[in-house]
Design an enzyme around this catalytic site. Structure first.
Site, short mmCIF file in Angstrom:
data_model
loop_
_atom_site.label_atom_id
_atom_site.label_comp_id
_atom_site.label_asym_id
_atom_site.label_seq_id
_atom_site.Cartn_x
_atom_site.Cartn_y
_atom_site.Cartn_z
N ASP A 82 0.84 -1.21 0.00
CA ASP A 82 0.00 0.00 0.00
C ASP A 82 0.88 1.26 0.00
OD1 ASP A 82 -2.44 1.31 0.04
OD2 ASP A 82 -2.79 1.07 2.18
N HIS A 179 -9.06 8.11 4.30
CA HIS A 179 -8.58 7.04 5.19
C HIS A 179 -9.05 7.30 6.62
CE1 HIS A 179 -5.12 7.02 2.11
NE2 HIS A 179 -5.86 5.95 1.87
N GLY A 180 -9.33 6.26 7.35
CA GLY A 180 -9.74 6.41 8.75
C GLY A 180 -11.24 6.43 8.90
N HIS A 207 -9.96 4.16 -2.39
CA HIS A 207 -9.33 4.24 -1.06
C HIS A 207 -10.36 4.70 -0.03
CE1 HIS A 207 -4.93 3.71 -1.82
NE2 HIS A 207 -5.40 3.75 -3.05
N GLY A 208 -10.04 4.48 1.25
CA GLY A 208 -10.92 4.96 2.31
C GLY A 208 -12.23 4.19 2.38
N ASN A 229 -10.19 -0.69 -1.02
CA ASN A 229 -9.28 -0.79 0.13
C ASN A 229 -9.99 -0.70 1.47
OD1 ASN A 229 -7.28 -0.79 -1.78
ND2 ASN A 229 -6.39 1.17 -1.18
#
Ligand code: 13P
Length: 283
Positions: A82, A179-180, A207-208, A229
């Protein structure tokens, strides 16, 4: 067919418009859990690893462990690095026989990113390794890599030039996901995925993933998001699973029972995503 190239997994998913989960594993327990989920769901799977984990365990150990574990399951699996801004780590993973890497040069200028990504792709492709590329930083620092804010949107024609000239295998655009854990409802630029795919048919990476709704996943996958992801949810499931087991088994001291229970939790979590992403039964 245990270990297969990333390109094979992504091209099938992209052509048939389903998503393949890329789960950021943190150790052997979570790697095994995700592979077991894929076997249970008859789904292809991407074992994804953060640079931070590679620095703790080593590229060679992770590759050897992946090859041995994946060989036990009759489903297509591939090993991916990643977000990696560090070319030395990319070279280590390529040398160790990994299947795919994300070269994250999104903090560099457009021209410098293009130049360096092209060099990474040339090296990686000589070894049969796929490359994911990124132009605009994706919001959120994860495992010490990333950006506190989303990078400025790049014009469509520049994004297309980047994909074509670097010869990337997949592309991760910034579309408002992060992300998160999401603090509010994310404002997602769905059209951006459709525009890129219409201009250049390249598998898109989402992503995220943690915290997005099933509707959002399905919409983006239908537009061409072939790799999805998931990192934060794996960490939450792992930590909450450990905590919960220890609290309910306070007088037990059997590490294998504890780890088996947590492995089951992570397997269930990953299998749930495979169902949503439409990869169930595609192996
Ligand atoms: P989440 O941590 O939000 O699941 O995002 C994962 C990711 O995009 C890894 O690159």
């Amino acid at each position: 067919m245990p270990v297969v190239p990333m390109q094979k997994i992504l091209q099938d998913a992209f052509a048939k418009r389903y998503g393949v989960g890329a789960f950021n594993i943190v150790d052997s327990v979570t790697m095994q859990a995700v592979l077991e989920a894929a076997a249970k769901m008859r789904s292809p799977v991407i074992i994804q690893v953060s640079v931070k984990t590679v620095k703790v365990m080593g590229a060679k150990v992770l590759r050897a462990m992946f090859a041995e574990m994946a060989a036990r399951f009759d489903i297509p699996a591939t090993l991916h690095l990643d977000h990696c801004p560090d070319r030395a780590v990319i070279e280590d993973c390529v040398a160790a026989g990994w299947d795919s890497v994300l070269f994250d040069a999104s903090l560099l200028s457009y021209e410098e990113n293009l130049k360096q990504t092209r060099e990474v792709v040339e090296l990686a492709h000589r070894h049969g390794v796929a490359v994911e590329g990124e132009l605009e930083a994706i919001h959120g620092v994860e495992d010490g890599v990333g950006s506190e804010s989303e990078g400025a949107a790049v014009a469509l024609e520049d994004a297309v030039r980047f994909i074509r000239e670097t010869k990337l295998d997949s592309f991760a655009p910034a579309i408002g996901t992060a992300h998160g854990v999401y603090k509010g409802e994310p404002k997602i630029n769905f059209e951006r995925v459709s525009e890129i795919v219409a201009a250049e048919p390249v598998p898109i990476v989402l992503h995220g993933g943690t915290g997005l709704s099933d509707v959002v996943f399905r919409d983006l996958i239908a537009r061409g998001a072939a790799k999805v992801n998931i990192s934060t949810q794996l960490k939450i499931t792992f930590c909450d699973g450990l905590r919960g087991y220890l609290e309910t088994h306070a007088s037990e001291h059997d590490p294998l029972k504890l780890l088996n229970a947590v492995r089951g939790d992570v397997t269930e979590m990953a299998a749930g995503y495979m169902k949503i992403f439409g990869s169930e039964g595609r192996a």
